[in-house]
Design a protein around this motif. Sequence first.
Motif, short mmCIF file in Angstrom:
data_model
loop_
_atom_site.label_atom_id
_atom_site.label_comp_id
_atom_site.label_asym_id
_atom_site.label_seq_id
_atom_site.Cartn_x
_atom_site.Cartn_y
_atom_site.Cartn_z
N SER A 89 0.84 -1.19 0.00
CA SER A 89 0.00 0.00 0.00
C SER A 89 0.87 1.25 0.00
O SER A 89 1.90 1.31 0.67
CB SER A 89 -0.91 0.01 1.23
N VAL A 100 -6.76 -1.75 5.19
CA VAL A 100 -7.06 -1.49 3.78
C VAL A 100 -6.21 -0.32 3.30
O VAL A 100 -6.06 0.69 4.00
CB VAL A 100 -8.56 -1.16 3.58
N LEU A 136 -13.15 -3.51 -3.72
CA LEU A 136 -12.89 -3.61 -2.29
C LEU A 136 -13.85 -4.60 -1.64
O LEU A 136 -13.45 -5.41 -0.78
CB LEU A 136 -12.99 -2.24 -1.64
N LEU A 191 -12.82 -7.84 0.43
CA LEU A 191 -13.27 -7.97 1.81
C LEU A 191 -14.01 -9.29 2.02
O LEU A 191 -13.90 -9.90 3.09
CB LEU A 191 -14.17 -6.79 2.18
N ILE A 249 -5.52 -5.59 2.73
CA ILE A 249 -6.06 -5.51 1.37
C ILE A 249 -5.47 -4.27 0.71
O ILE A 249 -5.42 -3.20 1.32
CB ILE A 249 -7.59 -5.43 1.38
#
Length: 405
Positions: free
Chosen positions: A3, A15, A65, A69, A85
């Motif tokens: 990320s 996330v 997403l 999830l 994620i």
Amino acid sequence: MRSSVHLGRIFGVPVGINWSVLVIIAILVFGLAFGRFPFDYPGLPSWAYLLAGVVAALLFLGSLLAHELAHAVMAKRHGIEVAGITLWLLGGVAELRGESRTPAADLKIAGIGPLTSIAAGVVFGIAWWLVDSFGGPPLLAGMFGYLAVVNVILAVFNLIPAAPLDGGRVLRAALWRLWGDRVRAAVAAARAGRAFGYGLITLGFIEIFFGVGFQGLWLILLGLFLVHAASAEEQQTRLGASLHGVRAADVMSEHPIVAHPDETVAELIDRLVLRHRMSTYPLVDERGVFQGLLTLNRIRQVPRPAWTTTRLGDIACPAPEVPQARPDELFTDLLARMNGAPDGRAVVLDAEHRLIGLITPRDISHMIQTVDLRSAHPYHAPRGADLTGAFPPSGDTGHDHPRAA
């Protein structure tokens, strides 16, 4: 896939988004706002098309997403740790640290993603019908219709029986159930994914040769990703099988050279760094209890004038952030936790948290190179539910599972 920006936690799962997601947003916004929407719904101001394009792109990312999830929540239900994620250029990555222990669990974790995409398609389809039926703006209805179609396409594409796509996971679960051998099933699914990737690359070059357009480049990019991810998954599967049964104590270096948290950088350099060829120094207190981990890279970040005043405990990786294991713990379980660790090292502790050994990249490399030579300690490869993933697979597109959109 790491990320670039962390967005927080959803259902306890970290996330984030990678900078490359800006590319897919730009492609979607440009294609919709200056192509599809003006062609289908002419006569509207430019800002309306642009707004609809931006909203559609963001809702599409929200759909991705939701897809990831769903994988993450189902995985957690089956006792698998979810590291996080990440949304990126080709869709999303749900990083699972571990693997399913039964074919049924494997099937549920894989299948929930496409089912979620289909559900999203149904929701957007209902929204399209409501807006259209009650005389709402045609552009708004068209936006919902586009999202309904693209989510169904995403679900269908991910169900192709080729790892690392979700369909490859479904194929793996089916073959695992049929053959009773998870390793063999995973290798077969990975090879199917590699073949599919090469097929996309070939199709992409054909489209470019005949001048079809930009889509050929996209197919080549997607194919290269699938080939790389599938090859890595096969390699990781074989490695995890070869290391099955290996304990942390079998890998660690015993009696590592240690330092005290209250020592200064200058004292450590004079006492140890210049006298030993070591790059890692665990910190322990007077009782031998582990306090943190120091590496040469962390030492180099300290300015020379501050060496005499900087405590080792102030620059070391804190103990809670260092992967820890008991001597009898399976090395594959520890290796999954080491993925993404700050310094790439782990420590082995006793029940009183006293340091027993250190595991470095060199120790791991030596074990991998010699595991098949250990005739005195045969580690038989697993055949079913006793296999725990050594690494998060680099693709599932979703589970180091990237998901191609």
